[in-house]
Every structure is written in C-alpha cells, then in structure tokens.
Design an enzyme around this catalytic site. Structure first.
Site, PDB file in Angstrom:
ATOM      1  N   GLU A  45       0.806  -1.215   0.000  1.00 39.69           N
ATOM      2  CA  GLU A  45       0.000   0.000   0.000  1.00 39.69           C
ATOM      3  C   GLU A  45       0.843   1.271   0.000  1.00 39.69           C
ATOM      4  O   GLU A  45       0.446   2.287  -0.571  1.00 39.69           O
ATOM      5  CB  GLU A  45      -0.958   0.003   1.200  1.00 39.69           C
ATOM      6  CG  GLU A  45      -2.115  -0.980   1.080  1.00 39.69           C
ATOM      7  CD  GLU A  45      -1.729  -2.402   1.472  1.00 39.69           C
ATOM      8  OE1 GLU A  45      -0.547  -2.631   1.819  1.00 39.69           O
ATOM      9  OE2 GLU A  45      -2.612  -3.285   1.424  1.00 39.69           O
ATOM     10  N   PHE A 104      -6.233  -0.327   5.387  1.00 35.69           N
ATOM     11  CA  PHE A 104      -4.978  -0.544   4.671  1.00 35.69           C
ATOM     12  C   PHE A 104      -4.519   0.639   3.809  1.00 35.69           C
ATOM     13  O   PHE A 104      -3.327   0.952   3.788  1.00 35.69           O
ATOM     14  CB  PHE A 104      -5.054  -1.816   3.826  1.00 35.69           C
ATOM     15  CG  PHE A 104      -5.282  -3.062   4.645  1.00 35.69           C
ATOM     16  CD1 PHE A 104      -4.579  -3.274   5.823  1.00 35.69           C
ATOM     17  CD2 PHE A 104      -6.210  -4.016   4.265  1.00 35.69           C
ATOM     18  CE1 PHE A 104      -4.785  -4.406   6.595  1.00 35.69           C
ATOM     19  CE2 PHE A 104      -6.428  -5.157   5.033  1.00 35.69           C
ATOM     20  CZ  PHE A 104      -5.719  -5.354   6.196  1.00 35.69           C
ATOM     21  N   HIS A 164      -8.981  -5.338  10.827  1.00 37.21           N
ATOM     22  CA  HIS A 164      -9.712  -4.894   9.650  1.00 37.21           C
ATOM     23  C   HIS A 164     -10.802  -3.867   9.998  1.00 37.21           C
ATOM     24  O   HIS A 164     -11.591  -3.503   9.133  1.00 37.21           O
ATOM     25  CB  HIS A 164     -10.349  -6.093   8.941  1.00 37.21           C
ATOM     26  CG  HIS A 164      -9.368  -6.908   8.159  1.00 37.21           C
ATOM     27  ND1 HIS A 164      -8.291  -7.568   8.746  1.00 37.21           N
ATOM     28  CD2 HIS A 164      -9.277  -7.182   6.827  1.00 37.21           C
ATOM     29  CE1 HIS A 164      -7.607  -8.202   7.815  1.00 37.21           C
ATOM     30  NE2 HIS A 164      -8.175  -7.985   6.648  1.00 37.21           N
TER      31      HIS A 164
END
Length: 324
Positions: A49, A74, A112
């Site tokens: 990323e 992310f 997440h």
C-alpha cells in the site's frame, strides 16, 4: 456503496482518460470489468500500500486523477506517511478510497476495523474527507472527486447499504443535506449511519417527536453553518457515526459548537468507544454490541428527549414558584 462506486468510476474513466484506478491486490470481483475495459487506466500495485500511494502520487504529478482502493484501514493507516508527504504535501489529485469503513469487515477482527480513519484523515492539510450515506450520495461523491479536487479521502461501506434517497440528492462538497425536518433535536449522521438516523427519526415522528436529520457527507470541509443553525434552532445536537467518538464527526461538531455563540445547546455523541473490540462477528452483530443498531440509537435519543422535557418542566415550575 461499493457497486455504486465502481459503476460511477467506470463512467468517469470512459469520459476522461486521466482517471486511473490503482488497487492493492484485492477487489477482483469488483474491479475486474474496469481492468479489462481500461487496461491503460488500471494498475495492481500488489500487497504494497505504501508503494500504491507513492505511485498514485507520481501519476497525479504527471497529470492523472488517481483513485487508490483497498479495505479501509490498509490504504490509510498502513501508508499514512505517503498520504501526508507525497499526496497532501504536493496537493495531488489522489482519491484514497477506503471500502468497508467502520465495522464492515467485523468478522476479520480488529485489524480490519476502520474506526479512527476519519479523525486521522481530516487532520491532514489539503485533504477533503467524504463519507457518503447511501449509494446515491456515493455516485455524487465519485463525480465530484473524479473532476480532480486535490487530495481526497472517500470512505465507503462494503455492500448492500440501503438507499435513503428516492432521487439524486443535491450533493455539494462542504454542504450538508437536511433529510428530515424537525425542531426538537438534530441528528447529524455520516456514512452508513444515515439510514439508521432516518429510521430513528421516522419512529420518533410516530410518537409526535420531530427530529431533524442532517447528512454530513463531508467531514472536511465541514458545514459549520448547518451545525450552528441546528444548535440555535433545536438546541440538542446528536452526532451519529460508525467511528470512534474521538476525533471523527462528533469531535468535529464539538469543535464548532465550542467556539460558537449559540446559548443553551447540548451535544451528545453516539459512536464507538475508544477500545479495540475483543468481539468478532459481522457488522450488524458488532453494531448491536456497541449500541449502534437502530433500536439502541432510538432508545438513547428517546431518553435524551425525555430528559430534556423533564428539565424544561422543572425550569417552568421553578419560575412559577419564584414568581408566586
């Protein structure tokens, strides 16, 4: 929202060859058709990323309008330095698209969860922060971002979010939308919590309690005038977000009200506590656990309205006693 995003981005790419999509090796069920149709406007940067963001910044400096795309935490937390130094410092046309804001990927655990992103992104210089509340607002947000408005954070739900609008709303960056009228309190909602706000307001209206609902789809620049007007006209302002109550919508609204000259206002923030969730489950389960489901929000706001009514009655009775 995710489907509305890619459909509108596809239209934007067809109309403007400067529009590009760079992904971090995911979303293939979503982006496959885009990649096939626009091979020169698509790039898979891999699970990297930081590189994805740096490449996007370079493409932007070469005249492109670049959308980066990944699961919400992310493309933000993992590459914050690149967003700050490469994108924002150079005021590049990069749109950081975070899919699954809040607890949307709840079953994958706290790694997440995207629950601090609004606070972080809105603190960056030159950054516009958008959190549309339904598919129609998502389409409008992509249209605005695809025109090239500089560094932009676009926070989306995952999939299946219900529609709030029956027709395209009057969406303008930095201007909120009044979705329900009311004078007893104001709910200011952002992102996927807009539908919950509308549901709660409709349930309260059935009890003759009329609550204003504002969609704050833009966290930065913030519609300060709408916030001050709500405090002045309804006096009770409630923020609703699937985000930590620290630094996100609630924090932004608190900053505005703390410096305004409106008397006798009360702010109540409904959001996530500043904790890492030890519970694992889908989004709806986790929202129930943290009091963000419609039933819990309804109960909280109903209690606030009842407390306000009781306080007003006591004030009237006190005045009568003193005058008597």
């Amino acid at each position: 929202m995710r489907t509305a995003f890619i459909e509108q981005l596809t239209k934007a790419a067809a109309a403007d060859p400067r529009v590009m999509l760079v992904v971090g090796d995911l979303g293939f069920g979503v982006v496959t058709d885009f990649a096939k149709r626009f091979p020169d406007q698509f790039l898979n940067a891999g699970v990297a990323e930081q590189n994805m963001t740096g490449v996007a910044a370079g493409l932007a400096m070469a005249g492109k309008i670049v959308f980066t795309y990944s699961i919400a935490n992310f493309p933000t937390l993992r590459c914050l330095e690149q967003i700050r130094n490469d994108v924002c410092y150079h005021d590049g046309n990069v749109v950081v698209v975070a899919v699954g804001g809040g607890l949307a990927y709840g079953s994958l655990g706290m790694s997440h969860h995207a629950t601090e992103d609004l606070a972080i992104m809105r603190s960056l210089p030159n950054m516009t922060v958008l959190a549309p509340g339904d598919p129609a607002e998502t389409v409008a947000a992509v249209q605005c971002a695809a025109a090239g408005i500089g560094p932009t954070y676009l926070r989306l739900g995952r999939a299946g979010e219900p529609a709030v609008y029956s027709e395209a709303p009057d969406f303008q960056i930095g201007q909120s939308i009044e979705v329900r009228a009311g004078d007893q309190a104001t709910i200011i909602a952002t992102g996927g919590m807009l539908h919950t706000a509308v549901t709660v307001a409709d349930e309260l209206a059935a009890e003759e309690q009329h609550v204003r609902v504002i969609s704050m789809h833009t966290i930065r620049p913030l519609d300060e005038a709408a916030i001050i007007r709500a405090a002045n006209e309804t006096h009770l302002v409630i923020t609703l977000e699937e985000h930590s109550i620290h630094g996100g919508l609630g924090g932004a609204v608190a900053e505005v009200l703390a410096e305004c000259e409106v008397p006798n206002w009360k702010l109540h923030r409904i959001g996530l506590p500043s904790v890492f969730s030890s519970k694992v489950g889908d989004q709806e389960y986790l929202k129930e656990q943290f009091g963000l489901d419609a039933e819990s929000v309804f109960g909280q706001i109903r209690s606030l309205l009842a407390s306000r009514k009781t306080a007003a009655a006591k004030a009237v009775n006190g005045a009568v006693t003193l005058n008597g």
